[in-house]
Design a protein around this motif. Structure first.
Motif, PDB file in Angstrom:
ATOM      1  N   LEU A 172      33.910 -36.071 -36.091  1.00 48.51           N
ATOM      2  CA  LEU A 172      33.488 -35.775 -34.719  1.00 48.51           C
ATOM      3  C   LEU A 172      33.292 -37.079 -33.951  1.00 48.51           C
ATOM      4  O   LEU A 172      33.143 -38.138 -34.560  1.00 48.51           O
ATOM      5  N   ASN A 173      33.262 -36.989 -32.648  1.00 49.53           N
ATOM      6  CA  ASN A 173      33.098 -38.167 -31.792  1.00 49.53           C
ATOM      7  C   ASN A 173      31.846 -38.960 -32.189  1.00 49.53           C
ATOM      8  O   ASN A 173      30.733 -38.431 -32.188  1.00 49.53           O
ATOM      9  N   GLY A 174      32.045 -40.240 -32.521  1.00 50.14           N
ATOM     10  CA  GLY A 174      30.925 -41.144 -32.768  1.00 50.14           C
ATOM     11  C   GLY A 174      30.273 -41.055 -34.133  1.00 50.14           C
ATOM     12  O   GLY A 174      29.410 -41.893 -34.442  1.00 50.14           O
ATOM     13  N   VAL A 175      30.647 -40.075 -34.943  1.00 50.09           N
ATOM     14  CA  VAL A 175      29.920 -39.859 -36.200  1.00 50.09           C
ATOM     15  C   VAL A 175      30.134 -41.012 -37.195  1.00 50.09           C
ATOM     16  O   VAL A 175      29.165 -41.553 -37.729  1.00 50.09           O
ATOM     17  N   ALA A 176      31.392 -41.415 -37.422  1.00 48.78           N
ATOM     18  CA  ALA A 176      31.660 -42.455 -38.433  1.00 48.78           C
ATOM     19  C   ALA A 176      30.968 -43.774 -38.061  1.00 48.78           C
ATOM     20  O   ALA A 176      30.302 -44.393 -38.899  1.00 48.78           O
TER      21      ALA A 176
END
Lengths: 77, 331
Positions: free
Chosen positions: B160-164
């Motif tokens: 998801l956006n920004g998770v990593a």
């Protein structure tokens, strides 16, 4: 709170890691195989590796059982 | 100590500023070259530049080279070489889809510089409360396993956006604190760029993403984290800080029962509702993932799911820090 079972699962994993240390250090650290000449180190490592792999397999099986127990509702959903 | 503090500030600033400054240009270049992918969870059809790995690597290399000039050591050299090799593996996968087994094997080969440079010595595994185990030959095998496992674990949480990048920011700063607690100040210093690079990249990766890290970015972050855990002798602490991502990989592998790429999965673990929220899939063949479990009690927005993952990361980071204090106690 959303994800509470996952927090619990992480906590159980952490406890199992600590418990793993309690098993690995006294067992593996005290193994010392002699009498095979130059292959002492190799045999020593092979025995330690076998025990470690066995413990990892047991750890995975326990985690799998706990996963099914904790996430029973979610997985069925 | 003062020297170390000044160098710490310098390399942290270099790592952060490099990524912060380079990434907008990288987004422009990637967009111009049409190296974009669809962002599936958005109301309006959106394309996002990919991969962000080059700017992540640039930040890491710039700061680690400066550190190497001041404190030359095989540990820093191993971090530089292994991270670069992992980046190349990821870049190859970004350019051309590679088989499920290629990445683990290539990443295992990326770990060889750690062994060849002797950066892992002494070969022991430290456990909290019970001391350490000397495992000379077995430890070499462990090194070769750790890098692919850490790399793929970070890659698998990049959903998801920004998770990593957000997750890595939390985990790597926790690792730095753990290294300080166990008095490994040199490796703690070398770990700072990872946190600051992740933080700077999060600025562009957070929802709504302007760039995705891609395999090159995720594997670079994961491989550097793995290398730090080996050269810093904090393998167990590093694994604890990474537990939410480990759970994600564990759930995924135990439901699909083989090593495959996420893109090979036919049934998606999540679906979009009419109001563009994420909902757990009811398809029995869909793999069980961390996100699917978070959504089991009802739909959430992508941002809300991300924050649940960050809370889990903070919880694991706290456990890792508690465990690092336990390293000082011997029963």
């Amino acid at each position: 709170m959303r994800g509470t079972p996952i927090f619990f699962y992480i906590f159980v994993m952490w406890l199992l890691i600590i418990a793993g240390g309690a098993l690995i250090v006294p067992i593996i650290a005290h193994i010392s195989i002699h009498g095979f000449g130059k292959t002492d180190n190799l045999i020593d490592s092979a025995v330690k590796a076998s025990i470690a792999i066995m413990l990892v397999v047991i750890w995975i099986l326990i985690m799998s059982k706990i996963k099914n127990w904790i996430f029973h509702k979610q997985i069925n959903h | 100590m003062l020297d170390r503090t000044i160098i710490a500030i310098l390399i942290s600033a270099v790592a952060f500023v490099t990524v912060y400054a380079i990434t907008p240009s990288l987004i422009k270049v990637l967009t111009k070259k049409n190296m974009v992918v669809k962002d599936y969870n958005k109301e309006v059809a959106t394309v996002v530049a990919r991969p962000g790995g080059p700017s992540i690597l640039a930040g890491i290399l710039a700061s680690e080279f400066i550190l190497y000039v001041f404190f030359p050591s095989p540990q820093i050299l191993a971090i530089i070489i292994t991270t670069t090799l992992a980046f190349l593996v990821g870049l190859a996968d970004d350019r051309k889809v590679l088989g499920g087994w290629f990445k683990p094997l290539a990443l295992a080969a990326s770990a060889l510089p750690i062994i060849l440079l002797g950066a892992y010595a002494p070969p022991h595994l430290a456990f909290p409360l019970f001391g350490s185990v000397k495992i000379p030959e077995l430890y070499l095998a462990l090194i070769v396993i750790i890098i692919p496992v850490m790399g793929n674990t970070i890659n698998s949480i990049d959903v998801l956006n920004g998770v990593a990048s957000g997750f890595m920011t939390i985990a790597s700063f926790a690792l730095t604190i753990c290294l300080v607690i166990v008095h490994n100040y040199d490796v703690a210093l070398a770990s700072l760029p990872l946190g600051f690079v992740s933080l700077a990249f999060y600025k562009y990766h957070k929802i709504p993403s302007k760039i995705f890290p891609g395999d090159s970015g995720a594997l670079t972050l994961g491989a550097m984290y793995g290398t730090l855990s080996i050269v810093g002798h904090v393998e167990i602490l590093a694994a604890i800080a990474l537990l939410p991502a480990v759970i994600n990989s564990f759930l995924f592998l135990s439901s699909v029962k083989r090593i495959i790429e996420h893109r090979q999965i036919k049934a998606n673990p999540t679906v979009l509702t009419e109001d563009f929220k994420l909902m757990a899939s009811t398809d029995k063949s869909a793999p069980i993932t961390l996100v699917r479990l978070i959504l089991a009690n009802g739909p959430l927005t992508e941002k809300q799911v991300g924050f649940v993952i960050f809370r889990l990361a903070l919880f694991s980071a706290a456990l890792a820090i508690i465990t690092s204090f336990m390293m000082e106690i011997k029963l």
